[in-house]
Design a protein around this motif. Sequence first.
Motif, PDB file in Angstrom:
ATOM      1  N   PRO A  76      45.335  56.626  32.503  1.00  0.00           N
ATOM      2  CA  PRO A  76      44.715  56.315  33.806  1.00  0.00           C
ATOM      3  C   PRO A  76      44.899  54.940  33.997  1.00  0.00           C
ATOM      4  N   CYS A  77      44.387  54.712  35.410  1.00  0.00           N
ATOM      5  CA  CYS A  77      44.221  53.275  35.764  1.00  0.00           C
ATOM      6  C   CYS A  77      42.945  52.530  34.944  1.00  0.00           C
ATOM      7  N   ASN A  78      43.194  51.355  34.316  1.00  0.00           N
ATOM      8  CA  ASN A  78      41.943  51.050  33.634  1.00  0.00           C
ATOM      9  C   ASN A  78      41.472  49.705  34.531  1.00  0.00           C
ATOM     10  N   VAL A  79      40.183  49.764  34.471  1.00  0.00           N
ATOM     11  CA  VAL A  79      39.403  48.988  35.248  1.00  0.00           C
ATOM     12  C   VAL A  79      38.332  48.280  33.982  1.00  0.00           C
ATOM     13  N   ILE A  80      38.715  47.153  33.961  1.00  0.00           N
ATOM     14  CA  ILE A  80      37.456  46.438  32.937  1.00  0.00           C
ATOM     15  C   ILE A  80      36.473  45.579  33.663  1.00  0.00           C
ATOM     16  N   LEU A  81      35.196  45.662  32.828  1.00  0.00           N
ATOM     17  CA  LEU A  81      34.166  44.835  33.422  1.00  0.00           C
ATOM     18  C   LEU A  81      33.692  43.870  32.123  1.00  0.00           C
ATOM     19  N   ARG A  82      33.854  42.720  32.464  1.00  0.00           N
ATOM     20  CA  ARG A  82      33.438  41.873  31.218  1.00  0.00           C
ATOM     21  C   ARG A  82      32.610  40.677  31.595  1.00  0.00           C
ATOM     22  N   GLU A  83      31.725  40.417  30.748  1.00  0.00           N
ATOM     23  CA  GLU A  83      30.664  39.027  30.945  1.00  0.00           C
ATOM     24  C   GLU A  83      31.342  37.851  30.831  1.00  0.00           C
ATOM     25  N   VAL A  84      31.281  37.110  31.728  1.00  0.00           N
ATOM     26  CA  VAL A  84      31.806  35.783  31.574  1.00  0.00           C
ATOM     27  C   VAL A  84      30.712  34.669  31.997  1.00  0.00           C
ATOM     28  N   ALA A  85      30.897  33.388  31.849  1.00  0.00           N
ATOM     29  CA  ALA A  85      29.945  32.468  32.099  1.00  0.00           C
ATOM     30  C   ALA A  85      29.559  32.489  33.338  1.00  0.00           C
ATOM     31  N   GLU A  86      30.414  32.744  34.193  1.00  0.00           N
ATOM     32  CA  GLU A  86      29.881  32.767  35.849  1.00  0.00           C
ATOM     33  C   GLU A  86      29.263  33.775  36.508  1.00  0.00           C
ATOM     34  N   GLY A  87      29.433  35.116  35.480  1.00  0.00           N
ATOM     35  CA  GLY A  87      28.962  36.304  36.045  1.00  0.00           C
ATOM     36  C   GLY A  87      29.612  37.656  35.388  1.00  0.00           C
ATOM     37  N   ILE A  88      29.836  38.426  36.002  1.00  0.00           N
ATOM     38  CA  ILE A  88      30.596  39.633  35.594  1.00  0.00           C
ATOM     39  C   ILE A  88      31.906  39.586  36.323  1.00  0.00           C
ATOM     40  N   GLU A  89      33.018  39.599  35.509  1.00  0.00           N
ATOM     41  CA  GLU A  89      34.515  39.764  36.173  1.00  0.00           C
ATOM     42  C   GLU A  89      34.860  41.434  35.989  1.00  0.00           C
ATOM     43  N   VAL A  90      35.418  41.608  37.184  1.00  0.00           N
ATOM     44  CA  VAL A  90      35.956  43.108  37.265  1.00  0.00           C
ATOM     45  C   VAL A  90      37.533  42.788  37.462  1.00  0.00           C
ATOM     46  N   SER A  91      38.202  43.736  36.729  1.00  0.00           N
ATOM     47  CA  SER A  91      39.567  43.415  36.758  1.00  0.00           C
ATOM     48  C   SER A  91      40.158  44.689  36.697  1.00  0.00           C
ATOM     49  N   ALA A  92      41.244  45.396  37.695  1.00  0.00           N
ATOM     50  CA  ALA A  92      41.697  46.565  37.734  1.00  0.00           C
ATOM     51  C   ALA A  92      43.190  46.461  37.636  1.00  0.00           C
ATOM     52  N   ILE A  93      43.821  47.141  36.886  1.00  0.00           N
ATOM     53  CA  ILE A  93      45.144  47.058  36.680  1.00  0.00           C
ATOM     54  C   ILE A  93      45.902  47.206  37.824  1.00  0.00           C
ATOM     55  N   ASP A  94      47.048  46.196  38.092  1.00  0.00           N
ATOM     56  CA  ASP A  94      47.826  46.266  39.363  1.00  0.00           C
ATOM     57  C   ASP A  94      48.904  47.437  38.982  1.00  0.00           C
ATOM     58  N   PRO A  95      48.733  48.604  39.218  1.00  0.00           N
ATOM     59  CA  PRO A  95      49.874  49.811  39.042  1.00  0.00           C
ATOM     60  C   PRO A  95      51.237  49.291  39.494  1.00  0.00           C
ATOM     61  N   VAL A  96      51.353  48.421  40.506  1.00  0.00           N
ATOM     62  CA  VAL A  96      52.815  47.953  40.587  1.00  0.00           C
ATOM     63  C   VAL A  96      53.472  47.104  39.620  1.00  0.00           C
ATOM     64  N   ALA A  97      52.545  46.188  39.007  1.00  0.00           N
ATOM     65  CA  ALA A  97      52.966  45.432  37.938  1.00  0.00           C
ATOM     66  C   ALA A  97      53.213  46.477  36.781  1.00  0.00           C
ATOM     67  N   SER A  98      52.559  47.449  36.522  1.00  0.00           N
ATOM     68  CA  SER A  98      52.681  47.999  35.296  1.00  0.00           C
ATOM     69  C   SER A  98      53.951  49.082  35.707  1.00  0.00           C
ATOM     70  N   MET A  99      54.218  49.500  36.569  1.00  0.00           N
ATOM     71  CA  MET A  99      55.158  50.383  36.874  1.00  0.00           C
ATOM     72  C   MET A  99      56.708  49.465  36.886  1.00  0.00           C
ATOM     73  N   THR A 100      56.793  48.335  36.790  1.00  0.00           N
ATOM     74  CA  THR A 100      58.016  47.583  36.654  1.00  0.00           C
ATOM     75  C   THR A 100      58.821  48.114  35.781  1.00  0.00           C
ATOM     76  N   ALA A 101      58.250  48.675  34.370  1.00  0.00           N
ATOM     77  CA  ALA A 101      59.242  49.152  33.508  1.00  0.00           C
ATOM     78  C   ALA A 101      59.761  50.346  33.537  1.00  0.00           C
TER      79      ALA A 101
ATOM     80  N   ASP B 170      46.956  49.534  46.637  1.00  0.00           N
ATOM     81  CA  ASP B 170      46.187  49.176  47.819  1.00  0.00           C
ATOM     82  C   ASP B 170      44.732  49.994  47.749  1.00  0.00           C
ATOM     83  N   MET B 171      44.643  51.123  47.064  1.00  0.00           N
ATOM     84  CA  MET B 171      43.478  52.037  46.860  1.00  0.00           C
ATOM     85  C   MET B 171      42.606  50.874  45.920  1.00  0.00           C
TER      86      MET B 171
END
Length: 128
Positions: free
Chosen positions: A79-104, A119-120
Motif C-alpha cells: 500500500p501507500c506508506n505514511v510515516i509518522l516520526r518524532e523530530v526535534a521540532e515536533g512530529i513529521e508526517v510523510s506520505a509516499i508520492d505515488p508518482v515518484a514511486s511509479m516512475t519505475a 492528489d488525494m
Amino acid sequence: MSYTIDRLIGNAGFEEVDKRTRQALTDHGFGVLTEIDVKATMKKKLDKDMSAYRILGACNPGMAWEAIGLEPRVGAMLPCNVILREVAEGIEVSAIDPVASMTAIDNDELKQVAGKVRDMLLKVVESI
C-alpha cells in the motif's frame, strides 16, 4: 524529485498526530491495512533506542483496484506508506508520492492513476 509529501506538526504529541492522520486518511477514502511500530521493533530486535516512528500502510480500494487492473504486479509497491516520526521540532508526517514511486513502471495509464492518488494524499497531509 522528492519521493514524499511532508508536513511538520509542532503543536501536538505523537499519538494525537497519529489519531489525526488516521482520521484524515479515512476522510479521504483510505484505510490503514498495516501498521509497524518501528521504535518498538528496533528495541525488540536490535536493543536499539530511537524516537517514535510508525509506518501506516494506507490503501484506497478503488484506486488499488484500478492500478492492479492496469499493472497486475503493482501490488509489490502497495500500500501507500505514511510515516509518522518524532523530530526535534515536533512530529513529521510523510506520505509516499505515488508518482515518484511509479516512475519505475513504464505505463502511462498507471501514472495517471498515481497522479490521482498523489492528489488525494496531498489533501490527507494538508488536513492533518
